[in-house]
Design a protein around this motif. Structure first.
Motif, short mmCIF file in Angstrom:
data_model
loop_
_atom_site.label_atom_id
_atom_site.label_comp_id
_atom_site.label_asym_id
_atom_site.label_seq_id
_atom_site.Cartn_x
_atom_site.Cartn_y
_atom_site.Cartn_z
N PRO A 231 0.83 -1.22 0.00
CA PRO A 231 0.00 0.00 0.00
C PRO A 231 0.86 1.27 0.00
CG PRO A 231 -0.68 -1.50 1.76
CD PRO A 231 0.59 -2.04 1.18
N LEU A 232 0.41 2.27 -0.74
CA LEU A 232 1.09 3.56 -0.69
C LEU A 232 0.93 4.13 0.71
CD1 LEU A 232 0.76 3.30 -3.82
CD2 LEU A 232 0.43 5.76 -3.83
N ARG A 233 2.00 4.70 1.21
CA ARG A 233 1.95 5.34 2.53
C ARG A 233 1.76 6.83 2.32
NH1 ARG A 233 5.23 2.30 6.83
NH2 ARG A 233 4.58 4.17 7.84
N SER A 234 0.96 7.43 3.16
CA SER A 234 0.74 8.87 3.05
C SER A 234 2.06 9.61 3.28
CB SER A 234 -0.29 9.34 4.08
OG SER A 234 -0.43 10.74 4.00
N PRO A 235 2.43 10.50 2.37
CA PRO A 235 3.68 11.24 2.52
C PRO A 235 3.54 12.50 3.38
CG PRO A 235 2.75 11.69 0.38
CD PRO A 235 1.82 10.71 1.06
N THR A 236 2.68 12.45 4.40
CA THR A 236 2.45 13.62 5.24
C THR A 236 3.73 14.15 5.84
OG1 THR A 236 0.23 12.85 5.74
CG2 THR A 236 1.16 14.50 7.22
N PHE A 237 4.63 13.28 6.28
CA PHE A 237 5.87 13.74 6.91
C PHE A 237 7.05 13.78 5.96
CE2 PHE A 237 3.16 12.27 10.36
CZ PHE A 237 3.15 13.43 11.13
N THR A 238 7.05 12.92 4.95
CA THR A 238 8.15 12.92 3.98
C THR A 238 7.89 13.92 2.85
OG1 THR A 238 7.13 11.12 2.74
CG2 THR A 238 8.75 10.51 4.41
#
Length: 160
Positions: free
Chosen positions: A74-81
């Motif tokens: 699954p794609l991970r949310s790039p909220t922090f990256t």
């Protein structure tokens, strides 16, 4: 049960056509199937804006796009990256998926867009760019865009 409706309005450069369709989904699998069905239009769009409130389904839709492109995890949310890049194997038109999340940024001007690498990615042949929280942009990037607007239980997709 959560019902999501998607109204699809398509417009393209040098052509004008409108299609009004409503899609409803009640499961993640149904959202993934919808992303797969819309994939040809998304690939043509090149840059896809995913707009909506927190928890409205933007990342779920992005995960569906990733799955349709053959990404197994699954794609991970790039909220922090801020930006995640996925190399694609076996798709005839897409070699790279770029998933950006601008939520943590107050605003994004052309210089910041460039610094994040998004200008270069968007210009690359075979790259599809998904952008969550495009409301932070102080300009509209060149090229086709898709606005994926989520309000309560209604998703609207507009191509222009």
């Amino acid at each position: 049960m959560l019902i999501r409706a998607i109204k699809l309005v398509e417009c393209g450069t040098n052509k004008t056509y409108m299609t009004n369709r409503t899609y409803t989904t009640s499961t993640t699998d149904a959202m993934f199937a919808l992303a797969e069905n819309l994939l040809p239009q998304l690939v043509e769009a090149k840059i896809v804006f995913l707009k909506g409130e927190l928890g409205s389904g933007k990342t779920t839709f992005a995960q569906g796009v990733g799955k349709a492109l053959g990404i197994s995890s699954p794609l991970r949310s790039p909220t922090f990256t801020l930006v995640n890049v996925y190399e694609i194997q076996g798709h005839e038109k897409v070699r790279r998926l770029v998933h950006a999340d601008l939520y943590r940024l107050e605003s994004v001007d052309r210089h910041s867009w460039r610094d994040l690498g998004l200008e270069e990615y968007a210009a690359e042949l075979g790259t599809l760019v998904l952008v969550e929280w495009p409301e932070r942009l102080l300009f509209i990037p060149e090229g086709h865009t898709v606005h994926f607007l989520v309000r309560k239980d209604v998703h609207s997709v507009q191509f222009n």
